[in-house]
Design an enzyme around this catalytic site. Structure first.
Site: not given
Length: 259
Positions: A99, A160, A186-187, A208-209
């Site tokens: 990635k 994040g 992301a987000g 992830n976050t």
């Protein structure tokens, strides 16, 4: 009624049954195995610099067997650095997936699309299966496809942030116009947002976050898994029409309202 029992995700010739790509950062190594299990993930990102941070603690020891590693080039500021990290990951035995993450901006962590295209071209020529993280721009997506990307990973919102699909309209353009798998990355902060992205036609979700900051990480992983599966089924079924004005009776018996 046709059943969609065979709906694999194919990336670079590799087939996956799960459409949930799991991040491994920001939470305890001991929770990774539980998160993978509850998420049903078959592909997990790995920051190369975290692969062996301590002599007695190796992240690879916590990732279940059979899970495909997706090393990322986190920390790279240009194409040259990203290429070096990718090559290192392959030498460490992490496989051919990579990635690409290239960020010069330390405040908003927005990807450098121009450098990402350069790195993608180099690594694709070297036989890597390249998944570039990118700001959703159709022209950039086309250049990445020409450079040899196996999929594209547009951000939903700043990394994040857990803000959701801030770039929704631009991601929809990529889904509509690109032949490559579009993986929203992301987000994404809530299972409902992951479901919405899948209903739009996204091929997969990377998170992830949202998990790392949840009160119960394994439970949130399971919630994301179910939301992604539901969104995919809704997309495949063909979403119902939307009326711009007025209403339509769902039951013909409501015709008595006109008497």
């Amino acid at each position: 009624m046709q059943q969609h029992t065979n709906d694999p995700l194919v990336i670079g010739g590799h087939t996956f049954t799960s459409r949930f790509i799991l991040g491994s950062g920001k939470y305890s190594l001991k929770l990774i195995q539980a998160a993978v299990q509850d998420a049903g993930a078959e592909l997990i990102t790995l920051a190369v610099r975290r692969a062996n941070t301590r002599e007695e603690e190796n992240i690879l020891d916590y990732i279940p067997k059979g899970v495909t590693l997706l090393p990322n080039t986190s920390g790279a500021r240009n194409a040259q650095e990203a290429v070096r990290i990718a090559r290192l990951a392959r030498e460490l035995g992490c496989g051919d997936f990579v990635k690409i993450e290239i960020m010069r901006d330390s405040k908003y962590l927005l990807p450098d699309n121009a450098e990402t295209i350069k790195a993608t071209e180099i690594l694709a020529r070297e036989g890597f299966i390249v998944l570039p993280y990118m700001y959703p721009d159709l022209n950039v997506a086309r250049d990445l496809a020409s450079a040899g990307a196996a999929a594209i990973m547009p951000l939903g919102a700043p990394i994040g942030s857990n803000k959701g699909l801030a770039t929704r309209d631009f991601i929809q353009i990529l889904i509509d116009e690109m032949d490559l798998p579009v993986i929203v990355d992301a987000g994404i902060g809530r299972p409902s947002q992951a479901c919405e992205a899948m209903e739009m036609g996204a091929a997969a979700i990377m998170a992830n976050t949202a998990l790392a900051t949840a009160g119960d990480l394994p439970l949130m992983a399971a919630a994301f898994r179910q939301a992604i599966e539901a969104g995919r089924k809704a997309y495949l079924s063909g979403l119902g029409r939307v009326l711009v004005r007025g209403a339509a009776a769902s039951d013909p018996l409501t015709g008595f309202l006109h008497d």
